[in-house]
Write a protein that holds these residues in place. Structure first.
Motif, mmCIF file in Angstrom:
data_model
loop_
_atom_site.group_PDB
_atom_site.id
_atom_site.type_symbol
_atom_site.label_atom_id
_atom_site.label_comp_id
_atom_site.label_asym_id
_atom_site.label_seq_id
_atom_site.Cartn_x
_atom_site.Cartn_y
_atom_site.Cartn_z
ATOM 1 N N MET A 1 0.804 -1.186 0.000
ATOM 2 C CA MET A 1 0.000 0.000 0.000
ATOM 3 C C MET A 1 0.857 1.264 0.000
ATOM 4 O O MET A 1 0.543 2.203 -0.709
ATOM 5 C CB MET A 1 -0.930 -0.078 1.219
ATOM 6 N N ILE A 2 1.909 1.273 0.808
ATOM 7 C CA ILE A 2 2.793 2.430 0.893
ATOM 8 C C ILE A 2 3.519 2.636 -0.433
ATOM 9 O O ILE A 2 3.718 3.759 -0.868
ATOM 10 C CB ILE A 2 3.784 2.265 2.067
ATOM 11 N N LYS A 3 3.898 1.542 -1.125
ATOM 12 C CA LYS A 3 4.573 1.644 -2.420
ATOM 13 C C LYS A 3 3.645 2.281 -3.447
ATOM 14 O O LYS A 3 4.067 3.126 -4.240
ATOM 15 C CB LYS A 3 5.032 0.274 -2.910
ATOM 16 N N LYS A 4 2.379 1.880 -3.448
ATOM 17 C CA LYS A 4 1.417 2.455 -4.382
ATOM 18 C C LYS A 4 1.211 3.939 -4.089
ATOM 19 O O LYS A 4 1.115 4.757 -4.998
ATOM 20 C CB LYS A 4 0.076 1.731 -4.294
ATOM 21 N N LEU A 5 1.152 4.287 -2.837
ATOM 22 C CA LEU A 5 0.978 5.673 -2.434
ATOM 23 C C LEU A 5 2.170 6.515 -2.872
ATOM 24 O O LEU A 5 1.998 7.635 -3.363
ATOM 25 C CB LEU A 5 0.780 5.749 -0.914
ATOM 26 N N LYS A 6 3.406 5.974 -2.703
ATOM 27 C CA LYS A 6 4.608 6.683 -3.146
ATOM 28 C C LYS A 6 4.605 6.862 -4.654
ATOM 29 O O LYS A 6 4.998 7.917 -5.164
ATOM 30 C CB LYS A 6 5.871 5.935 -2.709
ATOM 31 N N ARG A 7 4.188 5.828 -5.407
ATOM 32 C CA ARG A 7 4.158 5.918 -6.870
ATOM 33 C C ARG A 7 3.175 6.987 -7.356
ATOM 34 O O ARG A 7 3.372 7.586 -8.383
ATOM 35 C CB ARG A 7 3.774 4.567 -7.471
ATOM 36 N N VAL A 8 2.136 7.217 -6.641
ATOM 37 C CA VAL A 8 1.140 8.219 -7.034
ATOM 38 C C VAL A 8 1.506 9.601 -6.491
ATOM 39 O O VAL A 8 1.397 10.608 -7.185
ATOM 40 C CB VAL A 8 -0.262 7.796 -6.535
ATOM 41 N N LEU A 9 1.962 9.657 -5.261
ATOM 42 C CA LEU A 9 2.225 10.917 -4.588
ATOM 43 C C LEU A 9 3.442 11.654 -5.149
ATOM 44 O O LEU A 9 3.400 12.879 -5.314
ATOM 45 C CB LEU A 9 2.396 10.661 -3.083
ATOM 46 N N ILE A 10 4.504 10.935 -5.462
ATOM 47 C CA ILE A 10 5.728 11.573 -5.970
ATOM 48 C C ILE A 10 5.466 12.300 -7.295
ATOM 49 O O ILE A 10 5.849 13.469 -7.433
ATOM 50 C CB ILE A 10 6.878 10.549 -6.073
ATOM 51 N N PRO A 11 4.825 11.712 -8.296
ATOM 52 C CA PRO A 11 4.546 12.461 -9.532
ATOM 53 C C PRO A 11 3.633 13.663 -9.309
ATOM 54 O O PRO A 11 3.797 14.699 -9.954
ATOM 55 C CB PRO A 11 3.871 11.435 -10.442
ATOM 56 N N ILE A 12 2.685 13.547 -8.380
ATOM 57 C CA ILE A 12 1.796 14.677 -8.099
ATOM 58 C C ILE A 12 2.585 15.834 -7.507
ATOM 59 O O ILE A 12 2.437 16.989 -7.925
ATOM 60 C CB ILE A 12 0.642 14.249 -7.161
ATOM 61 N N VAL A 13 3.445 15.577 -6.552
ATOM 62 C CA VAL A 13 4.259 16.620 -5.923
ATOM 63 C C VAL A 13 5.199 17.248 -6.947
ATOM 64 O O VAL A 13 5.342 18.478 -7.011
ATOM 65 C CB VAL A 13 5.034 16.053 -4.711
ATOM 66 N N LEU A 14 5.855 16.414 -7.774
ATOM 67 C CA LEU A 14 6.754 16.941 -8.809
ATOM 68 C C LEU A 14 5.992 17.795 -9.823
ATOM 69 O O LEU A 14 6.497 18.822 -10.284
ATOM 70 C CB LEU A 14 7.495 15.804 -9.505
ATOM 71 N N SER A 15 4.786 17.403 -10.176
ATOM 72 C CA SER A 15 3.966 18.178 -11.114
ATOM 73 C C SER A 15 3.616 19.543 -10.529
ATOM 74 O O SER A 15 3.650 20.559 -11.233
ATOM 75 C CB SER A 15 2.686 17.425 -11.464
ATOM 76 N N ILE A 16 3.279 19.578 -9.265
ATOM 77 C CA ILE A 16 2.950 20.846 -8.604
ATOM 78 C C ILE A 16 4.165 21.763 -8.584
ATOM 79 O O ILE A 16 4.066 22.959 -8.877
ATOM 80 C CB ILE A 16 2.400 20.591 -7.186
ATOM 81 N N ILE A 17 5.326 21.230 -8.263
ATOM 82 C CA ILE A 17 6.553 22.029 -8.221
ATOM 83 C C ILE A 17 6.893 22.556 -9.615
ATOM 84 O O ILE A 17 7.180 23.743 -9.792
ATOM 85 C CB ILE A 17 7.719 21.218 -7.620
ATOM 86 N N CYS A 18 6.865 21.675 -10.626
ATOM 87 C CA CYS A 18 7.164 22.099 -12.009
ATOM 88 C C CYS A 18 6.163 23.143 -12.493
ATOM 89 O O CYS A 18 6.537 24.123 -13.141
ATOM 90 C CB CYS A 18 7.166 20.905 -12.954
ATOM 91 N N GLY A 19 4.891 22.958 -12.197
ATOM 92 C CA GLY A 19 3.859 23.922 -12.602
ATOM 93 C C GLY A 19 4.065 25.275 -11.948
ATOM 94 O O GLY A 19 3.903 26.316 -12.588
ATOM 95 N N SER A 20 4.447 25.270 -10.681
ATOM 96 C CA SER A 20 4.693 26.529 -9.970
ATOM 97 C C SER A 20 5.877 27.272 -10.564
ATOM 98 O O SER A 20 5.822 28.485 -10.774
ATOM 99 C CB SER A 20 4.949 26.267 -8.485
ATOM 100 N N VAL A 21 6.964 26.552 -10.845
ATOM 101 C CA VAL A 21 8.165 27.173 -11.419
ATOM 102 C C VAL A 21 7.851 27.735 -12.804
ATOM 103 O O VAL A 21 8.202 28.885 -13.123
ATOM 104 C CB VAL A 21 9.337 26.167 -11.475
ATOM 105 N N CYS A 22 7.183 26.955 -13.650
ATOM 106 C CA CYS A 22 6.841 27.416 -14.999
ATOM 107 C C CYS A 22 5.879 28.608 -14.944
ATOM 108 O O CYS A 22 6.033 29.570 -15.697
ATOM 109 C CB CYS A 22 6.216 26.285 -15.806
ATOM 110 N N GLY A 23 4.915 28.557 -14.074
ATOM 111 C CA GLY A 23 3.974 29.664 -13.923
ATOM 112 C C GLY A 23 4.668 30.944 -13.485
ATOM 113 O O GLY A 23 4.373 32.027 -13.997
ATOM 114 N N LYS A 24 5.581 30.835 -12.551
ATOM 115 C CA LYS A 24 6.329 32.005 -12.076
ATOM 116 C C LYS A 24 7.168 32.602 -13.197
ATOM 117 O O LYS A 24 7.223 33.827 -13.363
ATOM 118 C CB LYS A 24 7.218 31.590 -10.891
ATOM 119 N N LEU A 25 7.826 31.750 -13.999
ATOM 120 C CA LEU A 25 8.633 32.239 -15.118
ATOM 121 C C LEU A 25 7.780 32.967 -16.154
ATOM 122 O O LEU A 25 8.135 34.054 -16.614
ATOM 123 C CB LEU A 25 9.386 31.082 -15.786
#
Length: 155
Positions: free
Chosen positions: A1-25
């Motif tokens: 269960m924790i592995k599945k959560l990590k597989r889903v959560l990590i891409p979501i967090v990275l997407s939010i960070i990338c979107g914030s950086v691109c939006g700011k630029l």
């Protein structure tokens, strides 16, 4: 269960960070130009007075060359100068006797703004009052000829 959560959560967090950086630029690149398009350029109208009716304005305005408009309160306002440079206000006011009122507006007309900038450069380099009056008269004539002027009042 924790592995599945990590597989889903990590891409979501990275997407939010990338979107914030691109939006700011993108915001940093376009913000100044968007602001100028939406707000326009700040200009100053040098006003000789405000009158309750047209005949009163004509009789009481000591200046022969001016433009006028009727504001939303029904007052007629006689404009003796238009400038983008705050330092030029005193030069324009000194060419005419009497007190002046300065109002701030935003002008949306980019062609008119360029011409006002040209006249401001001329006014900045002039010290002779007769030459200054002729440049101010040219500027007012230019403004009179352009009937599509849209100004937004600065509160």
């Amino acid at each position: 269960m924790i592995k599945k959560l990590k597989r889903v959560l990590i891409p979501i967090v990275l997407s939010i960070i990338c979107g914030s950086v691109c939006g700011k630029l993108v915001y940093d690149i376009y913000e100044p130009s968007v602001k100028e398009v939406v707000m326009g350029k700040k200009i100053y109208l040098v006003q000789a007075g405000a009158y309750s009716n047209y005949d009163s304005m004509v009789d009481n305005t000591l200046v022969n060359n001016y433009i006028y408009y009727e504001d939303k309160d029904g007052l007629y306002k006689a404009i003796i100068g238009v400038t983008e440079e705050y330092d030029n206000i005193s030069k324009i006011a000194s060419t005419y006797s009497g007190e002046v009122i300065v109002s701030e507006y935003y002008s949306m007309d980019s062609e008119m703004n360029k011409k006002i900038e040209e006249y401001d450069e001329k006014i900045s380099g002039i010290s002779d009052s007769d030459e200054l009056k002729s440049v101010v008269l040219e500027m007012l004539t230019l403004y009179k000829d352009n009937e599509d002027n849209t100004l937004v009042k600065v509160s």
